[in-house]
Design a protein around this motif. Structure first.
Motif, PDB file in Angstrom:
ATOM      1  N   PRO A  30       0.816  -1.219   0.000  1.00  0.00           N
ATOM      2  CA  PRO A  30       0.000   0.000   0.000  1.00  0.00           C
ATOM      3  C   PRO A  30       0.851   1.272   0.000  1.00  0.00           C
ATOM      4  O   PRO A  30       0.487   2.264  -0.625  1.00  0.00           O
ATOM      5  CB  PRO A  30      -0.830  -0.130   1.276  1.00  0.00           C
ATOM      6  CG  PRO A  30      -0.960  -1.605   1.478  1.00  0.00           C
ATOM      7  CD  PRO A  30       0.380  -2.153   1.049  1.00  0.00           C
ATOM      8  N   GLY A  31       1.993   1.232   0.661  1.00  0.00           N
ATOM      9  CA  GLY A  31       2.892   2.395   0.666  1.00  0.00           C
ATOM     10  C   GLY A  31       3.414   2.713  -0.720  1.00  0.00           C
ATOM     11  O   GLY A  31       3.508   3.888  -1.108  1.00  0.00           O
ATOM     12  N   ARG A  34       0.600   4.258  -2.644  1.00  0.00           N
ATOM     13  CA  ARG A  34       0.430   5.644  -2.216  1.00  0.00           C
ATOM     14  C   ARG A  34       1.490   6.536  -2.873  1.00  0.00           C
ATOM     15  O   ARG A  34       1.190   7.623  -3.355  1.00  0.00           O
ATOM     16  CB  ARG A  34       0.518   5.722  -0.690  1.00  0.00           C
ATOM     17  CG  ARG A  34      -0.098   6.930  -0.082  1.00  0.00           C
ATOM     18  CD  ARG A  34      -0.171   6.930   1.439  1.00  0.00           C
ATOM     19  NE  ARG A  34       0.278   5.764   2.185  1.00  0.00           N
ATOM     20  CZ  ARG A  34      -0.467   4.689   2.469  1.00  0.00           C
ATOM     21  NH1 ARG A  34      -1.708   4.603   2.064  1.00  0.00           N
ATOM     22  NH2 ARG A  34       0.030   3.693   3.163  1.00  0.00           N
ATOM     23  N   GLY A  53      -5.422   9.150   1.678  1.00  0.00           N
ATOM     24  CA  GLY A  53      -6.346   8.346   2.476  1.00  0.00           C
ATOM     25  C   GLY A  53      -5.770   7.006   2.874  1.00  0.00           C
ATOM     26  O   GLY A  53      -4.596   6.716   2.664  1.00  0.00           O
ATOM     27  N   GLN A  54      -6.622   6.211   3.455  1.00  0.00           N
ATOM     28  CA  GLN A  54      -6.230   4.882   3.880  1.00  0.00           C
ATOM     29  C   GLN A  54      -6.250   3.928   2.691  1.00  0.00           C
ATOM     30  O   GLN A  54      -7.307   3.596   2.178  1.00  0.00           O
ATOM     31  CB  GLN A  54      -7.187   4.372   4.973  1.00  0.00           C
ATOM     32  CG  GLN A  54      -7.086   5.150   6.266  1.00  0.00           C
ATOM     33  CD  GLN A  54      -5.723   4.982   6.914  1.00  0.00           C
ATOM     34  OE1 GLN A  54      -5.107   3.922   6.853  1.00  0.00           O
ATOM     35  NE2 GLN A  54      -5.236   6.039   7.529  1.00  0.00           N
ATOM     36  N   LEU A  55      -5.100   3.547   2.247  1.00  0.00           N
ATOM     37  CA  LEU A  55      -4.989   2.559   1.173  1.00  0.00           C
ATOM     38  C   LEU A  55      -4.427   1.290   1.780  1.00  0.00           C
ATOM     39  O   LEU A  55      -3.370   1.303   2.400  1.00  0.00           O
ATOM     40  CB  LEU A  55      -4.063   3.054   0.061  1.00  0.00           C
ATOM     41  CG  LEU A  55      -4.523   4.279  -0.712  1.00  0.00           C
ATOM     42  CD1 LEU A  55      -3.456   4.700  -1.715  1.00  0.00           C
ATOM     43  CD2 LEU A  55      -5.825   3.997  -1.423  1.00  0.00           C
ATOM     44  N   GLY A  56      -5.134   0.213   1.573  1.00  0.00           N
ATOM     45  CA  GLY A  56      -4.694  -1.060   2.129  1.00  0.00           C
ATOM     46  C   GLY A  56      -4.611  -2.129   1.060  1.00  0.00           C
ATOM     47  O   GLY A  56      -4.605  -1.849  -0.141  1.00  0.00           O
ATOM     48  N   GLU A  59      -7.304  -2.108  -1.893  1.00  0.00           N
ATOM     49  CA  GLU A  59      -7.062  -1.109  -2.938  1.00  0.00           C
ATOM     50  C   GLU A  59      -5.886  -1.526  -3.821  1.00  0.00           C
ATOM     51  O   GLU A  59      -5.944  -1.415  -5.046  1.00  0.00           O
ATOM     52  CB  GLU A  59      -6.798   0.275  -2.311  1.00  0.00           C
ATOM     53  CG  GLU A  59      -8.018   0.895  -1.666  1.00  0.00           C
ATOM     54  CD  GLU A  59      -8.348   0.337  -0.283  1.00  0.00           C
ATOM     55  OE1 GLU A  59      -9.481   0.563   0.160  1.00  0.00           O
ATOM     56  OE2 GLU A  59      -7.494  -0.334   0.342  1.00  0.00           O
ATOM     57  N   ARG A 122     -11.544   1.917  -3.044  1.00  0.00           N
ATOM     58  CA  ARG A 122     -11.051   0.836  -3.905  1.00  0.00           C
ATOM     59  C   ARG A 122     -11.736   0.873  -5.268  1.00  0.00           C
ATOM     60  O   ARG A 122     -11.101   0.813  -6.303  1.00  0.00           O
ATOM     61  CB  ARG A 122     -11.278  -0.518  -3.229  1.00  0.00           C
ATOM     62  CG  ARG A 122     -10.934  -1.703  -4.093  1.00  0.00           C
ATOM     63  CD  ARG A 122     -11.204  -3.022  -3.377  1.00  0.00           C
ATOM     64  NE  ARG A 122     -12.620  -3.252  -3.183  1.00  0.00           N
ATOM     65  CZ  ARG A 122     -13.229  -3.280  -1.989  1.00  0.00           C
ATOM     66  NH1 ARG A 122     -12.564  -3.081  -0.882  1.00  0.00           N
ATOM     67  NH2 ARG A 122     -14.515  -3.502  -1.910  1.00  0.00           N
TER      68      ARG A 122
END
Length: 188
Positions: A30-31, A34, A53-56, A59, A122
């Motif tokens: 995810p990093g 991003r 935002g929160q990307l995990g 996504e 997502r």
């Protein structure tokens, strides 16, 4: 320059496909997703918002799935062949999962339209990227997309100049020219 550094500046769909260079995958966490979205922040309206935002894992999986479908469809379309129905269906489904709307607002002087997508992050992210792939696949210039001529590179580009041979003059062009110079001038 290492192939593990994202190459940007091509149409968004090519930038996405090019996140899988010859020496690995630039979207394994995810990093990394991003960071790539940060590089593409000016390419679609929600890129910066999504990157912040929160990307995990969900996504990341959605983006990688779109990348795979886009890469396969593009590989065929750029050669003038029909893309697989499954790849086109997956790109269409991703766009339908987060419909685009023209959101009206006041910019201080006039009514302005901002294009947005609805749904969870997502789905929105996958839809923007699928839309970029659809745009490239439907563009008559898709058959002009080329693979870099450097021996160890798999990146694609849409040449603005017909004599362009490399994904990047700094990345591969330099490497090829240095190797050619070395071959011509190496001792006996």
């Amino acid at each position: 320059m290492s192939d593990s550094v994202a190459l940007t500046g091509e149409p968004l769909a090519l930038d996405l496909v090019n996140t899988r260079p010859a020496d690995g995958d630039l979207l394994t966490s995810p990093g990394e997703l991003r960071a790539w979205l940060g590089l593409e922040a000016d390419r679609f309206p929600e890129a910066a918002e999504l990157a912040a935002g929160q990307l995990g894992a969900p996504e990341l999986a959605a983006v990688r799935e779109i990348r795979d479908h886009a890469a396969r469809a593009l590989d065929r379309a750029r050669r003038g062949a029909r893309p697989a129905a499954g790849d086109l269906a997956a790109l269409n489904a991703a766009q339908r999962a987060a419909p685009a709307i023209g959101e009206l607002g006041w910019d201080g002087e006039a009514v302005a339209v901002t294009h947005r997508r609805t749904g969870p992050a997502r789905a929105r992210l996958a839809a923007w990227l699928a839309e970029a792939a659809a745009g490239l696949l439907a563009d008559p210039r898709v058959t002009e997309v080329r693979a870099c001529e450097a021996e160890d590179c798999v990146l694609l580009f849409l040449p603005a100049h017909p004599r362009r041979r490399w994904c990047s003059a700094a990345r591969c062009g330099n490497r090829v020219r240095v190797a050619r110079h070395y071959r011509r001038h190496r001792p006996g």
